[in-house]
Design a protein around this motif. Structure first.
Motif, PDB file in Angstrom:
ATOM      1  N   TYR A   1      83.930  41.473  37.274  1.00  0.00           N
ATOM      2  CA  TYR A   1      83.108  42.669  37.382  1.00  0.00           C
ATOM      3  C   TYR A   1      83.478  43.959  36.443  1.00  0.00           C
ATOM      4  O   TYR A   1      84.649  44.039  36.774  1.00  0.00           O
TER       5      TYR A   1
ATOM      6  N   PRO B   1      77.347  40.117  29.220  1.00  0.00           N
ATOM      7  CA  PRO B   1      77.430  40.029  30.417  1.00  0.00           C
ATOM      8  C   PRO B   1      76.038  40.236  31.329  1.00  0.00           C
ATOM      9  O   PRO B   1      75.086  40.781  30.619  1.00  0.00           O
ATOM     10  N   ALA B   2      76.250  39.734  32.524  1.00  0.00           N
ATOM     11  CA  ALA B   2      74.717  39.938  33.305  1.00  0.00           C
ATOM     12  C   ALA B   2      74.662  41.554  33.731  1.00  0.00           C
ATOM     13  O   ALA B   2      75.662  41.811  34.018  1.00  0.00           O
ATOM     14  N   LEU B   3      73.628  41.783  33.882  1.00  0.00           N
ATOM     15  CA  LEU B   3      73.377  43.446  34.284  1.00  0.00           C
ATOM     16  C   LEU B   3      73.330  43.171  35.993  1.00  0.00           C
ATOM     17  O   LEU B   3      72.515  42.491  36.406  1.00  0.00           O
TER      18      LEU B   3
ATOM     19  N   THR C   1      82.227  45.648  24.238  1.00  0.00           N
ATOM     20  CA  THR C   1      81.403  46.113  25.257  1.00  0.00           C
ATOM     21  C   THR C   1      79.989  46.860  24.404  1.00  0.00           C
ATOM     22  O   THR C   1      78.983  47.332  25.402  1.00  0.00           O
TER      23      THR C   1
ATOM     24  N   THR D   1      79.672  52.623  26.131  1.00  0.00           N
ATOM     25  CA  THR D   1      79.583  51.924  27.460  1.00  0.00           C
ATOM     26  C   THR D   1      80.801  52.408  28.224  1.00  0.00           C
ATOM     27  O   THR D   1      80.519  52.662  29.491  1.00  0.00           O
TER      28      THR D   1
ATOM     29  N   THR E   1      72.061  49.174  37.889  1.00  0.00           N
ATOM     30  CA  THR E   1      72.079  50.252  37.035  1.00  0.00           C
ATOM     31  C   THR E   1      71.566  51.550  37.708  1.00  0.00           C
ATOM     32  O   THR E   1      71.463  51.369  38.933  1.00  0.00           O
TER      33      THR E   1
ATOM     34  N   VAL F   1      78.500  45.388  35.511  1.00  0.00           N
ATOM     35  CA  VAL F   1      78.167  44.063  34.804  1.00  0.00           C
ATOM     36  C   VAL F   1      79.164  43.005  35.396  1.00  0.00           C
ATOM     37  O   VAL F   1      80.006  43.388  35.952  1.00  0.00           O
TER      38      VAL F   1
ATOM     39  N   GLN G   1      76.267  51.274  34.959  1.00  0.00           N
ATOM     40  CA  GLN G   1      76.041  50.061  34.969  1.00  0.00           C
ATOM     41  C   GLN G   1      77.280  49.267  35.772  1.00  0.00           C
ATOM     42  O   GLN G   1      78.299  49.684  35.486  1.00  0.00           O
TER      43      GLN G   1
END
Length: 295
Positions: A263, A5-7, A245, A249, A10, A273, A271
């Protein structure tokens, strides 16, 4: 195999309950921050409301307001529990655009403590909220409930659900789907306002514990298996994919965006993500709940 996934953001304080706001922005609750926050596409976090307690889930209202299931001040802390500085008996909150936080829906049914967990609107504007019960005492946990709240804040009815009712969402078939965390099951109810049919077991996770859930426009169900560090992807009762994941997490809840992304909140790492799945979002039901004088 789904790509990493894209962050998006955070530093969130045990995030839960993402809700897509449009144009890449997402609202999340921060349980250990006692807050409702907006995450911009560039990761900037802006406070939307000071909720106290431990906001656990949220849903977008018809006028842009947000509704929060606040469990009153409980979260996980290592092998024990975290208790909020400002604790109260859990209830549903309305957070308006100016940051005003108002209790709605009154005292939930059954004995205290009430631990509302997640919530969603139905097709007719009824708000449904799960109350997980006294999960700080797992050996003696009581049955929880799912409660229907009408637009004027009146409780229309409820159904008792044992074994920790958790995430909740309406499917494209018009049924109310509910995660039953301690059995690893997802249940489905036929509902109209406060009238609940008998629950049907739709699926049982192969491992972990179902937490937040959401559907896309094609009817695919995404189940966050928080304890198992995985997202389980279902077509009906068929497990299509397991998205790992990573250890530690704890994916707790999810929502779809009109950008084709899923999402997900990773609570233990703080986070938000986004998985680029090319999915079609499901148009969410919405509504408005007003405060009653006796709420």
């Amino acid at each position: 195999m789904t790509a990493a996934p894209a962050l998006v953001a955070t530093g969130l304080r045990f995030p839960e309950g993402p809700s897509y706001l449009g144009e890449g922005a997402v609202a999340v609750v921060e349980m250990k921050g006692e807050a409702l926050s907006r995450v911009a596409p560039d990761g900037t976090v802006t406070p939307l409301g000071d909720c106290g307690g431990a906001p656990n889930g949220r849903v977008l209202g018809a006028g842009g307001e947000l509704y929060v299931a606040n469990n009153g001040g409980l979260s996980i802390e290592g092998r024990g529990y975290w208790h909020a500085p400002r604790q109260f008996d859990g209830h549903v909150q309305r957070v308006d655009a100016d940051g005003t936080v108002t209790a709605v829906g009154g005292t939930l049914p059954g004995p205290a403590p009430h631990r509302p967990n997640d919530l969603c609107f139905g097709p007719d504007g009824t708000l449904y909220v799960t109350d997980s019960g006294n999960w700080e005492d797992m050996r003696n946990i009581r049955p929880g409930t799912v409660v229907a709240i009408g637009p004027d804040g009146t409780q229309l009815g409820s159904a008792e659900v044992p074994a920790m009712p958790n995430g909740v969402a309406f499917g494209p078939d018009g049924r109310l789907y509910l995660a039953q965390s301690l059995t690893r099951k997802v249940l489905a109810f036929d509902v109209t306002g406060g009238d609940f049919g008998d629950p049907e077991t739709v699926l049982t996770l192969p491992t972990g514990s179902p937490d937040g859930i959401c559907f896309d426009g094609d009817g695919t169900l995404y189940v966050c298996g928080s304890v198992g560090n995985a997202i389980f992807v279902y077509s009906g009762a068929e497990l299509k994919e397991t998205i790992e994941t990573g250890a530690g997490t704890q994916p707790t809840n999810c929502c779809t965006g009109d950008d084709g992304r899923l999402y997900v909140t990773f609570s233990l790492t703080g986070q938000l993500v986004a998985f680029d799945l090319g999915l079609t979002p499901l148009e969410p039901h919405t509504g408005t709940i007003t405060a009653r004088e006796d709420s």
